[in-house]
Design an enzyme around this catalytic site. Sequence first.
Site, PDB file in Angstrom:
ATOM      1  N   GLU A  23      -6.308   4.199  -5.869  1.00 49.69           N
ATOM      2  CA  GLU A  23      -7.584   4.496  -5.214  1.00 49.69           C
ATOM      3  C   GLU A  23      -8.023   5.880  -5.672  1.00 49.69           C
ATOM      4  O   GLU A  23      -7.374   6.878  -5.371  1.00 49.69           O
ATOM      5  CB  GLU A  23      -7.426   4.473  -3.694  1.00 49.69           C
ATOM      6  CG  GLU A  23      -8.744   4.729  -2.973  1.00 49.69           C
ATOM      7  CD  GLU A  23      -8.573   4.982  -1.480  1.00 49.69           C
ATOM      8  OE1 GLU A  23      -9.524   4.722  -0.723  1.00 49.69           O
ATOM      9  OE2 GLU A  23      -7.490   5.457  -1.079  1.00 49.69           O
ATOM     10  N   ASP A  79      -2.838   4.671  -2.402  1.00 48.95           N
ATOM     11  CA  ASP A  79      -3.871   5.282  -1.568  1.00 48.95           C
ATOM     12  C   ASP A  79      -4.189   6.696  -2.047  1.00 48.95           C
ATOM     13  O   ASP A  79      -3.275   7.494  -2.292  1.00 48.95           O
ATOM     14  CB  ASP A  79      -3.358   5.310  -0.122  1.00 48.95           C
ATOM     15  CG  ASP A  79      -4.382   5.804   0.858  1.00 48.95           C
ATOM     16  OD1 ASP A  79      -5.405   5.130   1.030  1.00 48.95           O
ATOM     17  OD2 ASP A  79      -4.146   6.870   1.468  1.00 48.95           O
ATOM     18  N   ASP A 110       0.856  -1.188   0.000  1.00 46.87           N
ATOM     19  CA  ASP A 110       0.000   0.000   0.000  1.00 46.87           C
ATOM     20  C   ASP A 110       0.891   1.237   0.000  1.00 46.87           C
ATOM     21  O   ASP A 110       1.672   1.444   0.936  1.00 46.87           O
ATOM     22  CB  ASP A 110      -0.903  -0.015   1.226  1.00 46.87           C
ATOM     23  CG  ASP A 110      -2.258   0.625   0.961  1.00 46.87           C
ATOM     24  OD1 ASP A 110      -2.284   1.661   0.283  1.00 46.87           O
ATOM     25  OD2 ASP A 110      -3.275   0.086   1.435  1.00 46.87           O
ATOM     26  N   HIS A 130     -11.181  -2.540   3.222  1.00 53.27           N
ATOM     27  CA  HIS A 130     -11.004  -2.150   4.623  1.00 53.27           C
ATOM     28  C   HIS A 130     -11.763  -0.892   5.005  1.00 53.27           C
ATOM     29  O   HIS A 130     -11.882  -0.582   6.209  1.00 53.27           O
ATOM     30  CB  HIS A 130      -9.519  -1.949   4.910  1.00 53.27           C
ATOM     31  CG  HIS A 130      -8.927  -0.812   4.122  1.00 53.27           C
ATOM     32  ND1 HIS A 130      -8.764  -0.867   2.758  1.00 53.27           N
ATOM     33  CD2 HIS A 130      -8.481   0.410   4.516  1.00 53.27           C
ATOM     34  CE1 HIS A 130      -8.233   0.279   2.344  1.00 53.27           C
ATOM     35  NE2 HIS A 130      -8.058   1.059   3.377  1.00 53.27           N
ATOM     36  N   ASP A 131     -12.261  -0.142   4.033  1.00 48.33           N
ATOM     37  CA  ASP A 131     -13.009   1.092   4.287  1.00 48.33           C
ATOM     38  C   ASP A 131     -14.512   0.926   4.108  1.00 48.33           C
ATOM     39  O   ASP A 131     -15.262   1.876   4.349  1.00 48.33           O
ATOM     40  CB  ASP A 131     -12.541   2.202   3.331  1.00 48.33           C
ATOM     41  CG  ASP A 131     -11.183   2.763   3.680  1.00 48.33           C
ATOM     42  OD1 ASP A 131     -10.798   2.692   4.871  1.00 48.33           O
ATOM     43  OD2 ASP A 131     -10.492   3.256   2.778  1.00 48.33           O
TER      44      ASP A 131
END
Length: 548
Positions: free
Chosen positions: A242, A200, A98, A316-317
Amino acid sequence: MQRKWWQGAVVYQIYPRSFCDANGDGVGDLAGIIGKLDYLETLGVDAIWLSPVYRSPMDDNGYDISDYQDIAAEFGTLAQMETLIAEAGRRGIRIVMDLVVNHTSDEHPWFVDAKASKDSPYRDFYIWRQPGPDGGPPDDQRSYFGGSAWEYDAASGEYYFHLFSRRQPDLDWENPAVHEAVHRMMNWWLDKGIGGFRMDVIDLIGKEVDKQITADGPCLHGLLRQMHEATLAGRDVVTVGETWSATPEGARLYSDPARRELSMVFSFEHVTQTWDAEHGKWRSRPFELVAFKRVVSRWQAALAEAGWNSLFWSNHDLPRAVSKYGDEGRFRVESAKALATVLHGLRGTPYVYQGEEIGLVNPRFDSIDDYRDIETLNLYRERIAAGETHEAMMAGIRANGRDNARTPMPWDASEHGGFGKAAPWIRPNPDYAEVNVAAALADPDSVFHHYRRLIRLRKDEEALVLGDYRPLLDEHPEVFAYLRTLGGRRLAVVGNLSPRDVELALPAELESARVRCLIAHYDAPQSLSGRLALRPYEAFIVELAPPP
């Protein structure tokens, strides 16, 4: 087209804090992940996307990085990270790191030095502005985590910019020294043999703060092309950005191979279909399949010739897929299988979030004290102070809060779900005694084994990877159906995404006197003609006989 490894791959996301605790401190770690690699090999995944394990004060669970080239003590050591890369590689699994470079932690040496003096060589690594005319923040921009996006530094008399927590100051990507430092760090990891990066909030690095442009700034794509040339060119790796702001047209700019930016992006238009227009994710709207299919088909069409889709239900969000799009109760298993089938049949790279492969659901905690997520807690306090009721906020948190996906992975029915010996950092999902990996592995008809068969099918069926996509039954409120075609082969994907029996007249494109069932979780269909009866959450993929 020539197939890239990541086009035929299935990626598994691990949230390390919640995956497996090997040392008994209540927090998942690298040793725990290493110990579960055989499980992931059995599932059949090709890559692991690892949420951040870098050194961090954990203000945002690792998305606030204080050292990009070291590992957080609670997760392990750099030597263990190198072991993970090697052991995963031995099983044919690549590690995707990440990459969090929109911001750092306020404990990163760059920011510590930047705060120490206006003359610091790192001062311009971050975004500083003089106070506004009233002595307050320079403008009214807001943090995604609540409150102002500006934090006052009394020592220098200036404000610094942070789109997330005040402990996550944004890097200034208008400074070439930032580019060079980030590119060096990326190459350092790539040289260790990782399989690529998940990037990210990468659509935010081209921001122009004084114009209040945060997402999709005018220099964004130039920065990504420069990054590609400095780090990725000539390497056989995957990059996925993302990009909450991306449109289908914009996604082509990111992922068109001719532009040399990214392999693909995570788009979220399908996710926001269930968000309230005014209150966002904190007030849900019902899942409407027709609108959802329209979004999916638009993205499939836009990236059919140039670019590539990422396919995901959760991460995860986000809330658990079964809770958001399926049935948490009677049809938990069936809806988990149906959702998996219609997703993995699409054109793109599927992502499986940890626990999705056993059909986990949202935990539905009773108290705000059970939650740990900084976004959830900040927004709860802010909105309660503004007059929102506790009940309304808890309903929004239970539906869409980030901790829904962060409960410990349940490995068995023992205490703490087999996550570790100590009480975990966040409460386990209350149903861990029934819904866990051990039970799934022991049941040949489990959600896990359906995922395993789907992943194997994508490896065997080129049409599921590179075939054309053609939507069917666009306006049907309960059935998701489409064709995948490659050469003379035609595959039909059909799924009833409702808890009801559905009967429908087949469109001509699905009529076939003879079919070969590739995967089903009810009875395997032998032919498709006339009217089709589908049971609750029934889904299948079949090969249609060639037309006469």
